[in-house]
Design an enzyme around this catalytic site. Structure first.
Site, PDB file in Angstrom:
ATOM      1  CB  SER A  86      92.473 -24.410  29.887  1.00 21.18           C
ATOM      2  OG  SER A  86      91.493 -23.817  28.886  1.00 21.18           O
ATOM      3  CE  LYS A  89      89.257 -25.742  27.543  1.00 19.69           C
ATOM      4  NZ  LYS A  89      89.858 -24.603  26.785  1.00 19.69           N
ATOM      5  CE1 TYR A 211      85.531 -26.026  28.792  1.00 21.84           C
ATOM      6  CE2 TYR A 211      84.471 -24.087  28.889  1.00 21.84           C
ATOM      7  CZ  TYR A 211      85.663 -24.806  28.731  1.00 21.84           C
ATOM      8  OH  TYR A 211      86.663 -23.675  28.549  1.00 21.84           O
ATOM      9  CE1 TYR A 263      94.283 -21.261  26.854  1.00 16.24           C
ATOM     10  CE2 TYR A 263      96.112 -20.600  28.047  1.00 16.24           C
ATOM     11  CZ  TYR A 263      94.778 -20.863  28.213  1.00 16.24           C
ATOM     12  OH  TYR A 263      94.197 -21.207  28.951  1.00 16.24           O
ATOM     13  CB  VAL A 281      92.481 -17.862  31.840  1.00 14.23           C
ATOM     14  CG1 VAL A 281      92.499 -18.102  30.361  1.00 14.23           C
ATOM     15  CG2 VAL A 281      91.204 -18.889  32.337  1.00 14.23           C
TER      16      VAL A 281
HETATM   17  N1  GLU Z   1      86.718 -21.549  31.760  1.00  9.60           N
HETATM   18  C1  GLU Z   1      87.510 -20.957  30.908  1.00  9.60           C
HETATM   19  C2  GLU Z   1      86.651 -20.520  29.453  1.00  9.60           C
HETATM   20  O1  GLU Z   1      86.137 -21.220  29.030  1.00  9.60           O
HETATM   21  C3  GLU Z   1      88.632 -21.435  30.278  1.00  9.60           C
HETATM   22  C4  GLU Z   1      89.726 -20.719  29.739  1.00  9.60           C
HETATM   23  C5  GLU Z   1      90.973 -21.172  29.830  1.00  9.60           C
HETATM   24  O2  GLU Z   1      91.447 -21.473  30.863  1.00  9.60           O
HETATM   25  O3  GLU Z   1      91.639 -21.357  28.817  1.00  9.60           O
HETATM   26  O4  GLU Z   1      86.877 -19.573  29.202  1.00  9.60           O
END
Ligand code: GLU
Length: 341
Positions: A86, A89, A211, A263, A281
């Site tokens: 993530s 992003k 993505y 989060y 994550v």
């Molecule tokens: N590729 C992960 C997903 O989409 C990223 C999640 C994350 O790091 O929050 O579930």
């Protein structure tokens, strides 16, 4: 305990050309101490919902600080690579803003904290858009905006730009990409919800590939700290001096990181650490001390909110030690090292 600003003299001070050797050695000691203090904390668990992530070594713990002058301070397993997840992003959002402008980008994604899980299959009822670019729905909308045809060109453009910010060539972990692609049905559901709402176009698989590939890019702590330092340095890479990000958009990206980057811990993070940041994550966290520093910590054991346990501890300590909180009275924009004087 730190002394009041300017209350003691020191053999050296920061300057426009960076941190002097004496201050550097003090800073290194502090990072080494933080590493030692938390390296044996074994709370939390490694993410396994993407099967390849489950192979991470739970003992890994790396820290890196990069200054806007290009100086780097490291501790522990800072060289170990992990996928950015993530933490891609904010950078993808930056690219969307650069390519499409604020008005068009914000037709596809909002900037409100969601109060929902990062992977919730839900849009903001009022606006019909994903809440923000830090949740999966928003990130898939952003991926759709920056994808290219053929799809690999968009991925390559993303990886190349991230490499410029990191100061070295970066690459995709093909095993993680395959693992995400094979198991990412929840993200597929989100993408079709976005298609149904008219947020993304019909090239759903391409948007998802963009993505998943972004999330599967490999970095180490130094890369991430350099990418963060490039943000801190109004878009210019601290070592190469190359302009990497359009500085006009960085404030929007950092504002969303500040309110939505951690989060369901984002509010607590803003309260206690007070930095624009993003976690992933895989166990990484990076933060930006505007005009001053990039910070990155990696440790794959996650807490209930999905944030790195040791990462949060290390960042909290760094922030309180140096007064890095954006609204700390000691954060005067360019001289955090005064606390060592
Ligand atoms: N590729 C992960 C997903 O989409 C990223 C999640 C994350 O790091 O929050 O579930």
């Amino acid at each position: 305990m730190q002394s009041a600003p300017g209350s003691e003299s020191s053999p050296n001070s920061t300057s426009a050309t960076g941190i002097t050797p004496w201050l550097g050695s003090q800073l290194q000691k502090i990072i080494d101490n933080i590493y030692e203090k938390y390296k044996d904390v074994d709370d939390g668990t490694v993410a396994t919902y993407i099967p390849e992530l489950g192979k991470a070594n739970p003992k890994d713990f790396g820290i890196c600080l990069a200054t806007v002058e290009g100086q780097v301070f490291t501790a522990g397993d800072w060289e170990n690579e992990f996928t950015i997840q993530s933490m891609c992003k904010p950078f993808a959002f930056q690219l969307a803003l650069e390519q499409h402008g604020t008005e068009k980008t914000l037709k596809h994604v909002g900037v409100e904290p969601s109060g929902e899980a990062f992977n919730s299959i839900e849009l903001d009822q009022r606006s019909g858009r994903p809440f923000n670019p830090m949740v999966n729905a928003g990130a898939i909308a952003v991926a759709s905006l920056i994808k290219q045809s053929p799809v690999d060109a968009g991925v390559e453009a993303f990886v190349a730009r991230m490499g410029k910010a990191a100061g070295r060539e970066l690459r995709i972990d093909q095993s993680v990409l395959a693992s995400e692609t094979a198991t990412g049905n929840r993200n597929r559901a989100i993408a079709y919800l976005l298609l149904n709402a008219g947020i993304i176009d019909e090239e759903v698989q391409q948007s998802l590939h963009q993505y998943f590939a972004q999330c599967s890019m490999l970095v180490n702590c130094k890369d991430l700290a350099m990418m963060a330092a490039t943000m801190a340095n109004i878009g210019n890479q601290p070592v190469t001096g190359e302009p990497v990000f359009d500085f006009q958009n960085l404030k929007y990206v950092m504002a969303v990181m500040f309110s939505c980057g951690l989060y369901d811990y984002a509010g607590n993070w803003a309260f206690e650490v007070g930095l624009p940041a993003k976690s992933g994550v895989s166990g990484g966290i990076f933060g930006v001390v505007n005009r001053q520093l990039g910070i990155a910590v990696y440790s794959p054991r996650l807490d209930a909110q999905g944030n790195s346990v040791r990462g949060i501890l290390a960042c909290k300590e760094l922030a309180s030690h140096f007064g890095l909180h954006a609204f700390d009275f000691s954060n005067v924009g360019s001289s955090f090292m005064q606390w060592l004087l």
